[in-house]
Write an enzyme that holds these catalytic residues in place. Structure first.
Site, PDB file in Angstrom:
ATOM      1  N   ASP A 286      69.918  25.276 -87.274  1.00 60.29           N
ATOM      2  CA  ASP A 286      70.189  26.264 -88.318  1.00 60.29           C
ATOM      3  C   ASP A 286      69.534  25.837 -89.631  1.00 60.29           C
ATOM      4  O   ASP A 286      68.899  26.643 -90.322  1.00 60.29           O
ATOM      5  CB  ASP A 286      71.699  26.407 -88.489  1.00 60.29           C
TER       6      ASP A 286
ATOM      7  N   GLU B 213      68.926  28.420 -81.821  1.00 56.66           N
ATOM      8  CA  GLU B 213      69.033  27.472 -82.932  1.00 56.66           C
ATOM      9  C   GLU B 213      69.082  26.037 -82.420  1.00 56.66           C
ATOM     10  O   GLU B 213      68.441  25.140 -82.991  1.00 56.66           O
ATOM     11  CB  GLU B 213      70.279  27.761 -83.771  1.00 56.66           C
TER      12      GLU B 213
END
Length: 233
Positions: A47, A119
């Site tokens: 992220d 992610e």
């Protein structure tokens, strides 16, 4: 069917590194298989890596845009719907390790799971091959989405954007309804639908009602874009 793009980037099942295996491992699989590591830590790293890579790209390619507008572009690019769309192009779902129950409920096609695994894979790719490899992947699969984000104003906050559409098109304010919630108190998943009158326009999941509502609004907006595209074909 194995995607050649996926295999080229992350290796086939016999060559895949331990980091990539962990990135593909959902928490539900780890719960069923004691001692197995799951992907949440890599998701946390990915992220942050994604945010940096996208911020750098926007800074370099939009020299005249103010910070506020670039922040909205970035949010749209790294939204759950956007990342899940890229994950589907790479056929990531077929490689995810899920519990039997999650797999049976269609987990390999769920946008939140696909986005989170993407992610995690970005985090693993960063650790394995560095930021250049991450940027090359995003150049091919994520950044081309930016033109659509700008042209179709998908960078507007999903809930605000969908409310604007509903009020302008139908003079109605959307209503969000919680379908169900599951999990322990500290690890809940909410499933929410967004309705215009009694017509369901979208559905989403999230770790809070607010996140689930945003995901539902994203889903509704994506459907509106698809309908608009179909009408113009």
């Amino acid at each position: 069917m194995t995607s050649p793009d996926f295999t080229h980037i992350f290796g086939d099942s016999s060559q895949r590194s331990q980091l990539f295996i962990i990135a593909l491992t959902h928490k539900s699989f780890a719960n069923e298989n004691s001692g197995t590591m799951h992907n949440e830590r890599l998701e946390f790293l990915g992220d942050a890596v994604l945010e940096l890579a996208v911020t750098k790209y926007l800074f370099e390619h939009f020299p005249r845009e103010p910070e506020g507008k670039m922040t909205k572009y970035r949010s749209a690019l790294v939204s759950g719907i956007s990342l899940a769309t890229v994950a589907k192009k790479l056929h990531i779902g077929q490689h995810i390790r899920l519990s039997r129950g999650e797999a049976a409920s269609g987990g390999k096609d769920k946008n939140p799971i696909l986005a989170n695994v993407f992610e995690a894979l970005i985090g693993a790719l960063f650790l394995e091959q560095g930021m250049l490899a991450v940027e090359q992947l995003l150049d091919e699969y994520l950044f081309p989405r930016l033109s659509e984000v700008v042209e179709k104003h998908l960078y507007v906050d999903p809930k605000s954007g969908f409310q604007e559409w509903a009020q302008e098109a139908l003079a109605i304010t959307p209503e969000y309804r919680v379908f169900d919630e599951s999990g322990l108190d500290h690890d809940k998943t909410f499933r929410v639908g967004v309705f215009v009158t009694e017509t369901q326009m979208g559905e989403g999941e999230g770790s809070s009602k607010q996140k689930a509502e945003v995901a539902a609004a994203e889903n509704a907006l994506a459907r509106l874009v698809s309908l608009s595209d179909a009408e113009h074909q």
